[in-house]
Design an enzyme around this catalytic site. Structure first.
Site, PDB file in Angstrom:
ATOM      1  N   TRP A 159       3.352  -5.982  13.841  1.00 21.47           N
ATOM      2  CA  TRP A 159       4.440  -5.309  13.128  1.00 21.47           C
ATOM      3  C   TRP A 159       5.639  -4.931  13.985  1.00 21.47           C
ATOM      4  O   TRP A 159       6.622  -4.411  13.463  1.00 21.47           O
ATOM      5  CB  TRP A 159       3.908  -4.066  12.415  1.00 21.47           C
ATOM      6  CG  TRP A 159       2.953  -3.231  13.238  1.00 21.47           C
ATOM      7  CD1 TRP A 159       1.591  -3.297  13.169  1.00 21.47           C
ATOM      8  CD2 TRP A 159       3.263  -2.233  14.210  1.00 21.47           C
ATOM      9  NE1 TRP A 159       1.023  -2.400  14.056  1.00 21.47           N
ATOM     10  CE2 TRP A 159       2.031  -1.731  14.699  1.00 21.47           C
ATOM     11  CE3 TRP A 159       4.452  -1.710  14.723  1.00 21.47           C
ATOM     12  CZ2 TRP A 159       1.962  -0.736  15.677  1.00 21.47           C
ATOM     13  CZ3 TRP A 159       4.376  -0.721  15.702  1.00 21.47           C
ATOM     14  CH2 TRP A 159       3.146  -0.255  16.161  1.00 21.47           C
TER      15      TRP A 159
ATOM     16  N   GLU B  34      -2.815   7.199   7.109  1.00 22.96           N
ATOM     17  CA  GLU B  34      -1.442   7.293   7.642  1.00 22.96           C
ATOM     18  C   GLU B  34      -0.428   7.799   6.611  1.00 22.96           C
ATOM     19  O   GLU B  34       0.465   7.061   6.175  1.00 22.96           O
ATOM     20  CB  GLU B  34      -1.008   5.946   8.225  1.00 22.96           C
ATOM     21  CG  GLU B  34      -1.791   5.576   9.462  1.00 22.96           C
ATOM     22  CD  GLU B  34      -1.261   4.322  10.170  1.00 22.96           C
ATOM     23  OE1 GLU B  34      -0.446   3.592   9.585  1.00 22.96           O
ATOM     24  OE2 GLU B  34      -1.667   4.088  11.320  1.00 22.96           O
TER      25      GLU B  34
ATOM     26  N   GLU C 152      -7.729   4.419  15.187  1.00 22.97           N
ATOM     27  CA  GLU C 152      -7.442   2.985  15.308  1.00 22.97           C
ATOM     28  C   GLU C 152      -6.867   2.759  16.699  1.00 22.97           C
ATOM     29  O   GLU C 152      -5.819   3.313  17.028  1.00 22.97           O
ATOM     30  CB  GLU C 152      -6.411   2.537  14.259  1.00 22.97           C
ATOM     31  CG  GLU C 152      -6.905   2.704  12.834  1.00 22.97           C
ATOM     32  CD  GLU C 152      -5.859   2.285  11.801  1.00 22.97           C
ATOM     33  OE1 GLU C 152      -4.830   1.685  12.178  1.00 22.97           O
ATOM     34  OE2 GLU C 152      -6.074   2.584  10.616  1.00 22.97           O
TER      35      GLU C 152
ATOM     36  N   ARG D 114       0.847  -1.192   0.000  1.00 17.61           N
ATOM     37  CA  ARG D 114       0.000   0.000   0.000  1.00 17.61           C
ATOM     38  C   ARG D 114       0.887   1.249   0.000  1.00 17.61           C
ATOM     39  O   ARG D 114       2.106   1.134   0.094  1.00 17.61           O
ATOM     40  CB  ARG D 114      -0.951   0.007   1.193  1.00 17.61           C
ATOM     41  CG  ARG D 114      -0.238  -0.047   2.531  1.00 17.61           C
ATOM     42  CD  ARG D 114      -1.233  -0.103   3.692  1.00 17.61           C
ATOM     43  NE  ARG D 114      -0.524  -0.206   4.961  1.00 17.61           N
ATOM     44  CZ  ARG D 114      -1.119  -0.319   6.145  1.00 17.61           C
ATOM     45  NH1 ARG D 114      -2.427  -0.361   6.245  1.00 17.61           N
ATOM     46  NH2 ARG D 114      -0.409  -0.399   7.245  1.00 17.61           N
TER      47      ARG D 114
HETATM   48  C1  GAL Z   1      -2.043   0.930  10.789  1.00 18.51           C
HETATM   49  C2  GAL Z   1      -2.951   0.972   9.577  1.00 18.51           C
HETATM   50  C3  GAL Z   1      -3.956  -0.141   9.566  1.00 18.51           C
HETATM   51  C4  GAL Z   1      -3.316  -1.422   9.990  1.00 18.51           C
HETATM   52  C5  GAL Z   1      -2.754  -1.247  11.365  1.00 18.51           C
HETATM   53  C6  GAL Z   1      -2.167  -2.501  11.946  1.00 18.51           C
HETATM   54  O1  GAL Z   1      -0.778   1.357  10.358  1.00 18.51           O
HETATM   55  O2  GAL Z   1      -3.600   2.202   9.446  1.00 18.51           O
HETATM   56  O3  GAL Z   1      -4.493  -0.266   8.269  1.00 18.51           O
HETATM   57  O4  GAL Z   1      -2.337  -1.768   9.073  1.00 18.51           O
HETATM   58  O5  GAL Z   1      -1.745  -0.281  11.330  1.00 18.51           O
HETATM   59  O6  GAL Z   1      -1.644  -2.261  13.228  1.00 18.51           O
END
Ligand code: GAL
Length: 665
Positions: A343, A153, A335, A114
């Site tokens: 990650w 983001e 979020e 992305r």
């Molecule tokens: C953010 C993003 C989300 C998802 C999330 C996972 O960076 O906006 O789409 O990837 O992290 O933690």
């Protein structure tokens, strides 16, 4: 263009990020009803859905999103729609490969994840406007649509700077507008050094691939240019959304501690800022900054550190209206982590109670809405190891139960009001971090040390741009204000008439073009501080510098600078080493400067300053924090163990609301 106020919500509301396009349609109604039953009020949709909204060039398929919106609306949820531009579809990239971003060394970042676009690409800009208009015309006035999130983001995946031919062209034009004559640019950048003078705009490269470090002034202007490109990109979308979707808010979801563009600049067109809060993942920052206590990150591995997360709440609360207006707007956590992330280098399960802890803290620091990421854990592609509120098999996951136990009405709307402000700006950050000069030293480490000290003393903190209205504050803390301009110096001198100001090391080290002041540090600020810089020392790991503040010993790590005090009083002096006997902390009138990087020294000086103005600091144990919003005080223990405070024992990972009828334990 008239601005709409953010939604007026009487208390905290909860939401969720959902991706109906990831599951068969026969699940949607059940999901929506379950979300409503869980107490959620908003759902964020369509974030990366471009390939489903426009499967072929110019051929839109709205049916699924029409039905999804109707389904969520029927369940009683308000919808936040996203422009899907963070994920350009394959056909667009195949037709226009020039939209792809390029890294520093010119490598093309290809399709396959992305954010594969260059903000400077005129072709991509056109497609961004087109898909935004198409969506906004279709859904802008839908009664269930309450607001918009632009893109997703900005800058994620190291894409804030792009090194494409379009960026090069845009940068040269930007420089020509800024400087008018190339000679003026040469002068501002100091290009005579190493024969870097240009005779023509077309000779100027992007600062990506030089043999060694590029001129910091060159890099600084490229960061400014990139910020303007992102701002321009966002402004184009926002203008269309305001035209086609009257009465709805527009926001963007930023990332914690992200610094590759000027968030104040980019946010000017928004109603409020949002950010994505992942406390266990963001804890990595503590390791990077190498705070004095190396065990700290491990100790908070299942909750994140309270100040790391709170810093970002306070930052984004002050983002819109932060430069020049000094008002406090609400913000959304767009979020919110509600389980494991996928990650970070390791992704531990959050502690029991962590979701409640995070939600309550976000509210106390001014969040109007906390929206969990995501409804159901993805069963496909990159994020299958990331939790949601539902597990892969759709059974409730651990976070779900904690959300179910929350009563949003216990968290009423109200202002976060404080007399303490911490100044932060991205230009200072860039200049600082381009030339840290001491291993492990960086802008965030230095800024966070002051923030953490203030929080450990029980203070609520506003974080503001240094040029914003400072009139309501009694204490102004500027931990790393590297960049100084004549206007900023005047502004701070005015603030010093009514407030105590505490500066940190490397204050006013650089001018707006990245040079050092000709008169030496403190440059334009010299008149206010009444002293000048003497020496600065860079301390490798293991080498420490002692100093004494009123007889109390402290230790500086990584950075120690000393002053010729001239008209200022000396509060602390270095002991031993090349700085022996020189001034480490100075004060003149209401202005104090701390020259040493020492967490204990910073805390002690700040405590004294807070006492001076009658703000009654209270020393809190590590991990125990107080936050106030409206008339309510939030008391939390982020530790995995019970912690004693004021004769009470606070349970591990626990939240209490003081000042309400009911107490949450
Ligand atoms: C953010 C993003 C989300 C998802 C999330 C996972 O960076 O906006 O789409 O990837 O992290 O933690």
């Amino acid at each position: 263009m008239s601005r709409i106020p953010p939604l007026h919500l009487p208390h905290l509301e909860l939401g969720v990020c959902d991706y109906p396009e990831h599951v068969p349609q026969d699940r949607w109604a059940g999901y929506a009803q379950a979300q409503k039953a869980l107490g959620l009020r908003f759902v964020r949709l369509a974030e990366f859905a471009w390939s489903r909204l426009e499967p072929r060039p110019g051929e839109y398929d709205w049916r699924w999103l029409d039905e999804a919106i109707e389904t969520y609306a029927a369940a009683g949820l308000g919808v936040v729609l996203c422009t899907p531009t963070a994920a350009p579809p394959a056909w667009l990239v195949a037709r226009h490969p020039e939209v792809l971003p390029q890294g520093r060394a010119g490598q093309v970042k290809t399709f396959g994840s992305r954010r594969h676009y260059d903000f400077s690409s005129p072709v991509f800009r056109e497609h961004s406007r087109r898909i935004t208009r198409a969506m906004a015309e279709r859904y802008g006035e839908h009664p269930a649509v309450v607001g918009w999130q632009t893109d997703n983001e900005f800058g994620w995946g190291d894409t804030a700077q792009s090194y494409t031919p379009a960026a090069l062209e845009g940068f040269r034009q930007w420089l020509a507008r800024r400087y008018g004559r190339v000679e003026a640019l040469n002068e501002a950048w100091g290009n005579v050094f190493w024969s870097m003078e240009y005779g023509d705009w077309n000779q100027i490269p992007l600062p990506g691939q030089a043999v060694a470090e590029v001129n910091p002034a060159h890099a600084l202007d490229f960061l400014r240019f990139s910020s303007d490109q992102i701002a321009g990109f966002q402004e184009e979308q926002v203008a269309i959304l305001r035209e086609c979707s009257p009465g709805r808010f527009v926001t963007h979801n930023y990332m914690g501690f992200f610094s590759a563009f000027d968030h104040y600049r980019v946010s000017r067109c928004l109603d409020f800022a949002s950010w994505d809060s992942y406390p266990t993942g963001t804890l990595e920052a503590l390791k990077e900054w190498g705070l004095a206590d190396p065990g700290l990150a491990l100790r908070f591995t299942r909750t994140g550190h309270p100040d790391v997360t709170a810093f970002n709440h306070d930052l984004y609360r002050g983002m819109v209206g932060g430069a020049g207006q000094g008002q406090t707007h609400g913000f959304w956590v767009m979020e919110q982590q509600c389980g494991q992330v996928n990650w970070a280098p390791s992704n531990p399960l959050p502690a029991k109670g962590a979701v409640e802890l995070w939600t309550a803290q976000a509210w106390a620091h001014g969040a109007d809405v906390v929206s969990y990421f995501r409804w159901r854990a993805a069963t496909m592609a990159q994020e299958v190891l990331h939790s949601g509120l539902l597990r892969h098999d759709e059974r409730p996951d651990r976070g779900y139960a904690e959300v179910a136990a929350l009563d949003p009405e216990q968290f009423p709307a109200g202002q976060v009001k404080t007399k303490v402000v911490l100044l932060h700006d991205y230009e200072s950050l860039w200049l600082y971090n381009m030339q840290p000069h001491a291993e492990g030293m960086n802008y965030w480490a230095q800024t966070f040390a002051s923030y953490r000290a203030l929080r450990s003393l029980g203070m609520d903190v506003d974080i503001r741009h240094p040029d914003s209205d400072l009139s309501g504050y009694a204490v102004v803390v500027a931990p790393a204000l590297t960049m100084m301009t004549p206007e900023r110096a005047r502004h701070l001198a005015e603030a010093a008439e009514h407030a105590q100001i505490v500066f940190g090391p490397r204050t006013a080290f650089r001018t707006a073009s990245g040079r050092t002041p000709e008169e030496g540090q403190f440059g334009e600020l010299g008149a206010l501080v009444g002293a000048s810089l003497q020496n600065y020392d860079s301390l490798p790991e293991g080498l420490e510098q002692s100093l004494h503040l009123g007889g109390e010993p402290h230790t500086a790590r990584r950075w120690a600078e000393s002053y010729d005090p001239a008209g200022a009083a000396v509060l602390a002096r270095y002991a031993g080493g090349p700085l022996d006997g020189e001034a480490a902390v100075i004060r003149r009138g209401n202005v104090t400067v701390i020259g040493a990087h020492s967490e204990t020294l910073i805390a002690e000086v700040l405590e004294e300053v807070l006492n001076t103005v009658g703000l009654q600091p209270t020393r809190l144990p590590e991990g125990v924090r107080l936050s106030r919003r409206g008339g309510i005080t939030l008391l939390q223990n982020w530790n995995a163990h019970p912690e004693a405070w004021q004769g009470e024992v606070l349970a591990p990972v626990s939240t209490r609301l003081l000042g309400t009828v009911k107490e949450l334990v």
